[in-house]
Design a protein around this motif. Structure first.
Motif, PDB file in Angstrom:
ATOM      1  N   PHE A  75      59.345  64.075  22.693  1.00  0.00           N
ATOM      2  CA  PHE A  75      59.436  63.359  21.426  1.00  0.00           C
ATOM      3  C   PHE A  75      59.545  64.392  20.305  1.00  0.00           C
ATOM      4  CE2 PHE A  75      57.945  60.952  17.811  1.00  0.00           C
ATOM      5  CZ  PHE A  75      58.463  59.697  18.031  1.00  0.00           C
ATOM      6  N   PRO A  76      60.564  64.305  19.446  1.00  0.00           N
ATOM      7  CA  PRO A  76      60.741  65.312  18.392  1.00  0.00           C
ATOM      8  C   PRO A  76      59.592  65.307  17.383  1.00  0.00           C
ATOM      9  CG  PRO A  76      62.718  63.987  18.669  1.00  0.00           C
ATOM     10  CD  PRO A  76      61.650  63.341  19.479  1.00  0.00           C
ATOM     11  N   ASP A  77      59.090  66.484  17.042  1.00  0.00           N
ATOM     12  CA  ASP A  77      57.984  66.601  16.095  1.00  0.00           C
ATOM     13  C   ASP A  77      58.361  66.090  14.714  1.00  0.00           C
ATOM     14  OD1 ASP A  77      56.366  67.726  18.007  1.00  0.00           O
ATOM     15  OD2 ASP A  77      56.796  69.786  17.416  1.00  0.00           O
ATOM     16  N   ARG A  78      59.602  66.251  14.323  1.00  0.00           N
ATOM     17  CA  ARG A  78      59.999  65.897  12.966  1.00  0.00           C
ATOM     18  C   ARG A  78      60.029  64.394  12.737  1.00  0.00           C
ATOM     19  NH1 ARG A  78      65.749  67.951  11.782  1.00  0.00           N
ATOM     20  NH2 ARG A  78      65.455  66.665   9.979  1.00  0.00           N
ATOM     21  N   PHE A  79      60.035  63.588  13.804  1.00  0.00           N
ATOM     22  CA  PHE A  79      60.052  62.138  13.653  1.00  0.00           C
ATOM     23  C   PHE A  79      58.649  61.535  13.694  1.00  0.00           C
ATOM     24  CE2 PHE A  79      64.473  62.219  15.751  1.00  0.00           C
ATOM     25  CZ  PHE A  79      65.043  62.571  14.543  1.00  0.00           C
ATOM     26  N   GLN A  80      57.626  62.336  13.928  1.00  0.00           N
ATOM     27  CA  GLN A  80      56.245  61.858  13.986  1.00  0.00           C
ATOM     28  C   GLN A  80      55.839  61.299  12.622  1.00  0.00           C
ATOM     29  OE1 GLN A  80      53.808  61.434  16.160  1.00  0.00           O
ATOM     30  NE2 GLN A  80      52.212  61.068  14.672  1.00  0.00           N
ATOM     31  N   GLY A  81      55.407  60.038  12.600  1.00  0.00           N
ATOM     32  CA  GLY A  81      54.929  59.414  11.379  1.00  0.00           C
ATOM     33  C   GLY A  81      55.991  58.747  10.537  1.00  0.00           C
ATOM     34  N   LYS A  82      57.246  58.799  10.932  1.00  0.00           N
ATOM     35  CA  LYS A  82      58.308  58.145  10.165  1.00  0.00           C
ATOM     36  C   LYS A  82      58.200  56.633  10.334  1.00  0.00           C
ATOM     37  CE  LYS A  82      60.806  61.823   9.033  1.00  0.00           C
ATOM     38  NZ  LYS A  82      61.169  62.207   7.687  1.00  0.00           N
ATOM     39  N   THR A  83      58.591  55.894   9.322  1.00  0.00           N
ATOM     40  CA  THR A  83      58.605  54.444   9.409  1.00  0.00           C
ATOM     41  C   THR A  83      60.046  53.959   9.375  1.00  0.00           C
ATOM     42  OG1 THR A  83      58.411  54.229   7.022  1.00  0.00           O
ATOM     43  CG2 THR A  83      56.379  54.179   8.297  1.00  0.00           C
ATOM     44  N   GLY A  84      60.310  52.915  10.115  1.00  0.00           N
ATOM     45  CA  GLY A  84      61.658  52.381  10.182  1.00  0.00           C
ATOM     46  C   GLY A  84      61.649  50.924  10.597  1.00  0.00           C
ATOM     47  N   ILE A  85      62.846  50.409  10.824  1.00  0.00           N
ATOM     48  CA  ILE A  85      63.022  49.005  11.187  1.00  0.00           C
ATOM     49  C   ILE A  85      63.692  48.935  12.550  1.00  0.00           C
ATOM     50  CG2 ILE A  85      64.165  46.860  10.536  1.00  0.00           C
ATOM     51  CD1 ILE A  85      63.935  47.758   7.651  1.00  0.00           C
ATOM     52  N   VAL A  86      63.192  48.063  13.415  1.00  0.00           N
ATOM     53  CA  VAL A  86      63.765  47.876  14.746  1.00  0.00           C
ATOM     54  C   VAL A  86      65.082  47.121  14.595  1.00  0.00           C
ATOM     55  CG1 VAL A  86      63.417  46.823  16.997  1.00  0.00           C
ATOM     56  CG2 VAL A  86      61.490  47.842  15.814  1.00  0.00           C
ATOM     57  N   SER A  87      66.164  47.719  15.105  1.00  0.00           N
ATOM     58  CA  SER A  87      67.473  47.084  14.946  1.00  0.00           C
ATOM     59  C   SER A  87      67.945  46.387  16.214  1.00  0.00           C
ATOM     60  CB  SER A  87      68.514  48.113  14.509  1.00  0.00           C
ATOM     61  OG  SER A  87      68.662  49.113  15.483  1.00  0.00           O
ATOM     62  N   GLU A  88      67.558  46.901  17.387  1.00  0.00           N
ATOM     63  CA  GLU A  88      67.950  46.242  18.635  1.00  0.00           C
ATOM     64  C   GLU A  88      67.040  46.699  19.768  1.00  0.00           C
ATOM     65  OE1 GLU A  88      71.535  47.878  20.775  1.00  0.00           O
ATOM     66  OE2 GLU A  88      71.909  48.699  18.781  1.00  0.00           O
TER      67      GLU A  88
END
Length: 84
Positions: free
Chosen positions: A40-53
């Protein structure tokens, strides 16, 4: 950077985490589970987003990395559902 689990989170993963209800359009946080995912990439830890599919047991999450829109395929155990 998350290096280790807290004392109360150690041990087996709870069933509520494995069977959490995530739908398309839900707002989620990308939270790395150290006991399962090694790549799992460290830079994406804690990012928020929306489930698209949904793709099989995984979900496609769209989020912003700086000002660049990105999408990532993430398993259910690495997602934390946020209240809207």
């Amino acid at each position: 950077m998350l290096k280790r689990k807290r004392v109360r989170e150690q041990g087996k993963l709870g069933l509520s985490k494995l069977f959490q209800d995530i739908n398309i359009g839900d707002k989620v946080a990308l939270v790395r589970n150290l006991s399962f995912t090694k790549d799992f990439p460290d830079r994406f830890q804690g990012k928020t987003g929306i489930v698209s599919e949904q793709r099989g047991e995984s979900f496609v999450v769209k989020f912003l990395d700086g000002n660049v829109p990105k999408s990532n395929i993430v398993k259910r155990i690495n997602l934390k559902k946020l209240s809207n």
